[in-house]
Design an enzyme around this catalytic site. Structure first.
Site, short mmCIF file in Angstrom:
data_model
loop_
_atom_site.label_atom_id
_atom_site.label_comp_id
_atom_site.label_asym_id
_atom_site.label_seq_id
_atom_site.Cartn_x
_atom_site.Cartn_y
_atom_site.Cartn_z
N GLY A 192 -27.69 -7.25 -20.39
CA GLY A 192 -27.02 -8.16 -19.45
C GLY A 192 -25.81 -8.82 -20.09
N GLY A 204 -22.94 -10.75 -17.93
CA GLY A 204 -23.26 -11.89 -17.05
C GLY A 204 -22.72 -13.21 -17.56
N LEU A 233 -24.13 -15.78 -19.10
CA LEU A 233 -24.52 -16.11 -20.48
C LEU A 233 -24.16 -14.98 -21.44
CD1 LEU A 233 -28.09 -17.64 -20.42
CD2 LEU A 233 -26.39 -18.17 -22.15
N ILE A 288 -25.20 -2.71 -17.04
CA ILE A 288 -25.69 -1.82 -15.97
C ILE A 288 -24.51 -1.30 -15.16
CG2 ILE A 288 -28.04 -2.73 -15.69
CD1 ILE A 288 -26.87 -4.43 -13.34
N ILE A 323 -32.50 -2.79 -17.84
CA ILE A 323 -33.80 -3.29 -18.32
C ILE A 323 -34.98 -2.71 -17.54
CG2 ILE A 323 -33.91 -5.40 -16.90
CD1 ILE A 323 -34.87 -6.66 -19.78
N TYR A 344 -38.39 -16.79 -8.57
CA TYR A 344 -37.70 -17.01 -9.84
C TYR A 344 -38.64 -17.72 -10.82
CZ TYR A 344 -33.93 -18.70 -12.95
OH TYR A 344 -33.12 -18.98 -14.02
N1 SER Z 1 -29.38 -21.93 -13.25
C1 SER Z 1 -30.61 -21.43 -12.73
C2 SER Z 1 -30.61 -21.41 -11.26
O1 SER Z 1 -30.07 -22.32 -10.67
C3 SER Z 1 -31.75 -22.25 -13.20
O2 SER Z 1 -32.19 -21.84 -14.43
O3 SER Z 1 -31.14 -20.54 -10.68
#
Ligand code: SER
Length: 318
Positions: A8, A11, A13, A35, A55, A143
C-alpha cells in the site's frame, strides 16, 4: 530492519512512509508495493524498487518477500471507515484476509510485521475520555471489526509462532501530501484545503464531536520508532494507543481563523460519518506507548495548522 516492503505504498500513509524509510535505510532496500490502478509515480517510482503486491494475493506477497529478502513488512493496505461501511465484504477481504495472508508469509519467511490499527477499534461501550490502552472493544463498524480482529490475530501470531508483530491505533491523520479517502476523520484534512483555497468548508460532523488527530510526521515516527524499539521493553504489541491532540470541528476552525481571519465553515452533517464518529473515543490515553517505547509526538494543533497552511499555500503558488 534491513530490507523493507511497504504494502500500500501509494496511499496516504504509505507514500510518505516509503520515502522516509528510503532516506533512513537506503533507497534500494525499501520496496514500494502497489496494486493495479494505484501505481507509484514521480519520486516514489524513481527513488527505489517497486513491485506489484496485492495483499489479497498470498503468492504475490511470498514472491516479493523472497525476491528482495524482506525482513520487515509495513502493511498499509486498508479501506477507511466510511468506505468500509459501504463495501463491508471488500473491507474484510483486504483488512483481515490480507493480514492473514501476510502473517502466514511472515511466519514462513521470518519477517516482522507492522499493521496499523485505529481509534475505530473502539466502540459505543468503550470509555470515551482518556480511553485506556486495555479496555472494552466492541466496534459496530466493519472497519472496527477488522481492526480488533487484526489486533487479536497479530498477538496470536506473536505468541503462537513468534512472529514479530507490532501495531499502533492511529487517530485521524492530517497530511498535505497524499489525500486520505473515505475516512471519518478526513474532514480534518479537507478543512485545511478549503481554508487555503479560500472556499467555505462544509463540515460533515457536528461541533463538539471530539476525536484524536495526528500530523503525518508524528504518524510516521510512531510506525518507525515502534518497529525499531527493543522487543524486551514491549509489554503490549497489538496495538498501542497513540495520539497527538483531541479536537472537534470548532477547535480546528478557531485554529485556522488565527491565520486566515475570513475563513468560513458551515455545518452539513453526514449521518453515516457522524454515527461512526460518535462511537469512537473523544481522546486516548497513550501512556503505555510513552512508557514502553518512548512515544513522543511533536505536533499539537497550533503547529499542525501552521505547517498545513504553509505547505498548502506554497503548493498553490508553485
Ligand atoms: N482515519 C480513519 C478513518 O477515519 C480512522 O482510523 O477511517
Amino acid at each position: 530492519m534491513k530490507n523493507i516492503l511497504i504494502i500500500g505504498s501509494t496511499g496516504q500513509l504509505g507514500s510518505e512512509l516509503t520515502m522516509l524509510l528510503r532516506a533512513r535505510y537506503g533507497s534500494r532496500n525499501v520496496v514500494a508495493g502497489y496494486i493495479k490502478g494505484a501505481e507509484p509515480t514521480g519520486e516514489l517510482l524513481e527513488s527505489g524498487p517497486a513491485e506489484h503486491v496485492d495483499i489479497t494475493d498470498a503468492m504475490q506477497i511470498a514472491e516479493a518477500v523472497k525476491k528482495y529478502r524482506i525482513d520487515t513488512v509495513y502493511n498499509m493496505a486498508a479501506l477507511l471507515s466510511a468506505t468500509a461501511e459501504s463495501k463491508p465484504q471488500l473491507a474484510w477481504h483486504i483488512g483481515l484476509g490480507g493480514l492473514f495472508n501476510l502473517l502466514e508469509v511472515a511466519r514462513e519467511q521470518h519477517c516482522a510485521v507492522f499493521t496499523p490499527s485505529s481509534i475505530g477499534a473502539f466502540g459505543d461501550y468503550t470509555p470515551k475520555d482518556r480511553t485506556p490502552q486495555d479496555t472494552v472493544q466492541r466496534p459496530q463498524t466493519m472497519y472496527g471489526v477488522t481492526k480488533v480482529a487484526g489486533e487479536l490475530l497479530g498477538d496470536y501470531y506473536f505468541k503462537r509462532f513468534g512472529v514479530d508483530t507490532r501495531s499502533v491505533r492511529y487517530p485521524g491523520l492530517i497530511s498535505h501530501v497524499a489525500p486520505p479517502g473515505g475516512g471519518t476523520t478526513d474532514y480534518a484534512v479537507e478543512i485545511y484545503h478549503s481554508a487555503a483555497e479560500g472556499r467555505v468548508f462544509k463540515c460533515p460532523l457536528l461541533a463538539g464531536t471530539f476525536m484524536d488527530m495526528m500530523y503525518m510526521p508524528d504518524a510516521l515516527s510512531a510506525a518507525i520508532n515502534l518497529m525499531e524499539a527493543n522487543p524486551d521493553s514491549l509489554v503490549h504489541r497489538n496495538s498501542f494507543n497513540v495520539t497527538a491532540m483531541s479536537v472537534d470541528p470548532e477547535a480546528l476552525r478557531k485554529s485556522i481563523l488565527e491565520y486566515i481571519p475570513d475563513f468560513k465553515m458551515e455545518y452539513c452533517v453526514d449521518p453515516v460519518r457522524q454515527a461512526i464518529a460518535d462511537s469512537w473515543p473523544n481522546s486516548l490515553d497513550d501512556s503505555c506507548a510513552k512508557e514502553e517505547w518512548g512515544w513522543l509526538p511533536e505536533y499539537g494543533l497550533q503547529l499542525t495548522t501552521q505547517s498545513m497552511l504553509r505547505e498548502l499555500e506554497s503548493k498553490m503558488n508553485q
